[in-house]
Design a protein around this motif. Structure first.
Motif, short mmCIF file in Angstrom:
data_model
loop_
_atom_site.label_atom_id
_atom_site.label_comp_id
_atom_site.label_asym_id
_atom_site.label_seq_id
_atom_site.Cartn_x
_atom_site.Cartn_y
_atom_site.Cartn_z
N GLU A 157 12.28 -59.58 28.12
CA GLU A 157 12.95 -59.42 26.95
C GLU A 157 14.48 -59.82 27.30
OE1 GLU A 157 13.98 -55.59 25.04
OE2 GLU A 157 13.63 -54.39 26.91
N ALA A 158 15.35 -60.14 26.21
CA ALA A 158 16.74 -60.64 26.67
C ALA A 158 17.68 -59.45 27.20
CB ALA A 158 17.62 -61.24 25.36
N LEU A 159 17.27 -58.24 26.85
CA LEU A 159 18.04 -57.22 27.31
C LEU A 159 17.92 -56.88 28.86
CD1 LEU A 159 19.54 -54.50 26.42
CD2 LEU A 159 17.16 -53.27 25.88
N GLU A 160 16.83 -57.39 29.54
CA GLU A 160 16.60 -57.18 30.88
C GLU A 160 17.82 -57.61 31.84
OE1 GLU A 160 13.03 -58.84 32.11
OE2 GLU A 160 11.78 -57.16 31.51
N GLU A 161 18.52 -58.31 31.46
CA GLU A 161 19.62 -58.75 32.36
C GLU A 161 20.54 -57.54 32.41
OE1 GLU A 161 22.17 -62.48 32.38
OE2 GLU A 161 20.90 -62.78 30.50
N TYR A 162 20.80 -56.92 31.60
CA TYR A 162 21.65 -55.59 31.34
C TYR A 162 21.16 -54.37 31.78
CZ TYR A 162 24.22 -59.09 28.57
OH TYR A 162 24.74 -60.31 28.24
N ILE A 163 19.69 -54.30 32.19
CA ILE A 163 19.23 -53.02 32.38
C ILE A 163 18.59 -52.89 33.71
CG2 ILE A 163 19.16 -52.35 30.14
CD1 ILE A 163 16.26 -53.02 30.20
N ARG A 164 18.15 -52.01 34.53
CA ARG A 164 17.19 -51.64 35.56
C ARG A 164 16.72 -50.30 35.62
NH1 ARG A 164 18.61 -51.53 41.67
NH2 ARG A 164 19.95 -50.01 41.25
N PRO A 165 15.48 -50.47 35.40
CA PRO A 165 14.80 -49.10 35.30
C PRO A 165 14.29 -48.75 36.83
CG PRO A 165 13.41 -50.87 34.06
CD PRO A 165 14.46 -51.69 34.61
N ILE A 166 14.99 -47.35 37.14
CA ILE A 166 14.87 -47.09 38.55
C ILE A 166 14.02 -45.94 38.85
CG2 ILE A 166 17.18 -47.93 39.17
CD1 ILE A 166 18.18 -45.02 38.55
N GLY A 167 13.52 -45.43 37.90
CA GLY A 167 12.40 -44.06 38.13
C GLY A 167 11.86 -43.87 36.84
N GLY A 168 11.11 -42.57 36.96
CA GLY A 168 10.55 -42.02 35.99
C GLY A 168 8.89 -41.60 36.26
N GLY A 169 7.94 -41.79 35.44
CA GLY A 169 6.49 -41.45 35.58
C GLY A 169 5.90 -41.21 34.11
N TYR A 170 4.79 -40.96 34.33
CA TYR A 170 3.76 -40.49 33.25
C TYR A 170 3.25 -39.39 33.35
CZ TYR A 170 3.66 -45.96 33.08
OH TYR A 170 4.08 -47.23 33.16
N PHE A 171 3.23 -38.56 32.25
CA PHE A 171 2.76 -37.17 32.42
C PHE A 171 2.03 -36.84 31.02
CE2 PHE A 171 6.71 -37.70 34.72
CZ PHE A 171 6.45 -37.26 35.93
#
Ligand code: HEM
Length: 371
Positions: free
Chosen positions: A339-353
């Motif tokens: 998506e176009a938003l990707e240039e402005y964001i960086r997922p760095i962590g998290g998880g599934y629970f």
């Protein structure tokens, strides 16, 4: 005195209107057998019951011993709209406790998406606790209380604190919070007062073929997403709005007037009004086939220090709930890849629970049906 009920078919903190402060804390479980795991869940149930109801802080009869309470909130612990939501990660179902066969069918380890830069120190966990309250003091008091009571059972793996504006929190869900990119975030969530819809979108029911202990629970996807805010703040307004597909001030879909107006993409097949690669159009194309990928988002902003490269370290603690992780989060995230938003964001962590079902009454404890 604002109080959220802890007992019920489902845990609080999912459909609860968003409180101003939140914290996500992931833990490694130190318990080594099922008996200790049971002790952990009984203890958590007992502490959460007390903290969410409020009452006088326990006395410390012997001053030679550490105080029974951290003292952060003074002699009376007000409930302060506190919710504590407990969920379990994929790793809890490894061989340690013999729970392999009980794992919710769609629970899995979070894998890297193409735009991710995951930091191992901010990912996964045996257990995740989401703490939300009106004030940060209460959130921190709760964390300290839970840790004090479980020294031999839990070890903190990672933690992040989030907030929404007081204004949005005080409105009890009527005003949509604005995220740190300056857009209202949460507008198109399904209606939490519609029980039939919640059973379809959020809660595991008898319909999904999940283990019976899991009925009343929900899959939780957590993503720590850093924003490049300096770069965003130099981006023209028109481009920002095209990226999301919404007006920055009103929150309305482009070409419409009001925040809660619903776009009809059949009138705009080429994306002339709302771009085909805009966030809202990719996230929810509003076709019959994509109806099953609905989810309940409950995100919070975070703001920390400065990154190694001198940029402001802020972003979104994205949290969403759904009855099926694959149909919900995973399907939507795959559509958002590129998506176009990707240039402005960086997922760095998290998880599934997997959020445990609620505790029905005072004679029961969290995870009892699992153990
Ligand atoms: C909608 C922001 C990440 C799923 C929106 C909206 C905004 C937004 C401003 C429009 C208002 C609304 O309906 O809430 C962001 C930001 C993100 C992010 C800043 C992170 C950088 C995600 C992720 C997912 C997601 C990771 C799921 C995989 C959705 C969905 C909608 C939505 C389902 C509703 C679309 C609709 O029904 O029209 N988001 N979002 N978002 N977002 Fe995100």
């Amino acid at each position: 005195m604002e109080k959220q009920p802890f007992l019920g078919a489902h845990q609080a903190g999912i459909l609860t209107p968003q409180q101003a402060s939140m914290m996500l804390v992931a833990f490694d479980v130190l318990a080594t057998d099922k008996a200790d795991l049971e002790r952990l869940f009984r203890l958590l149930t007992q502490r959460i019951t007390f903290l969410t109801s409020g009452g006088p802080a326990p006395d410390t009869p012997n001053p030679r011993l550490p105080p029974m309470d951290s003292g952060i909130l003074g002699p009376y612990i007000a409930p302060d709209n506190l919710t504590v939501t407990v969920s379990v990660g994929h790793s809890l179902f490894d061989t340690r406790f013999g729970l392999q066969a009980q794992m919710p069918k769609k629970l899995q380890k979070m894998e890297r998406f193409p735009n991710d830069s995951l930091d191992a120190a901010l990912c996964h966990g045996d257990l995740l606790i989401q703490i939300c309250a009106n004030t940060q003091d209460t959130v921190i008091h709760t964390l300290r209380d839970l840790i004090k009571h479980t020294p031999d059972l839990l070890s903190v793996r990672w933690k992040r604190e989030g907030f929404i504006s007081d204004h949005a929190a005080r409105s009890k869900g009527k005003e949509t919070p604005v995220n740190l990119l300056g857009f209202k975030d949460g507008t198109a969530n399904p209606d939490s007062s519609d029980n039939a819809l919640m059973n379809e979108v959020v809660w595991v029911t008898g319909e999904q073929g999940e283990p019976t202990w899991a009925i009343g629970g929900s899959y939780q996807a957590v993503r720590i997403i850093q924003f490049h805010v300096e770069f965003w703040d130099r981006t023209p307004l028109k481009e920002q709005q095209t990226i999301f597909g919404r007006d920055k001030h009103t929150g309305a879909p482009l070409g419409m007037q009001k925040e809660h107006d619903v776009p009809d993409y059949t009138n705009d097949p080429g994306g002339d009004v709302i771009a085909l690669d805009s966030h809202i159009r990719l996230a929810n194309p509003r076709t019959k086939e994509t109806q099953s990928s609905l989810m309940m988002r409950r995100g919070y902003s975070y703001s920390l220090g400065v990154t190694n490269s001198g940029q402001l370290d802020m972003g979104l603690l994205f949290v969403c709930y759904q009855h099926d992780l694959e149909k919900g989060f995973l399907t939507v995230q795959k559509r958002l890849n590129g998506e176009a938003l990707e240039e402005y964001i960086r997922p760095i962590g998290g998880g599934y629970f997997f959020v445990l079902p609620g505790v029905q009454d005072a004679n029961h404890y969290l995870a009892q049906s699992l153990l």
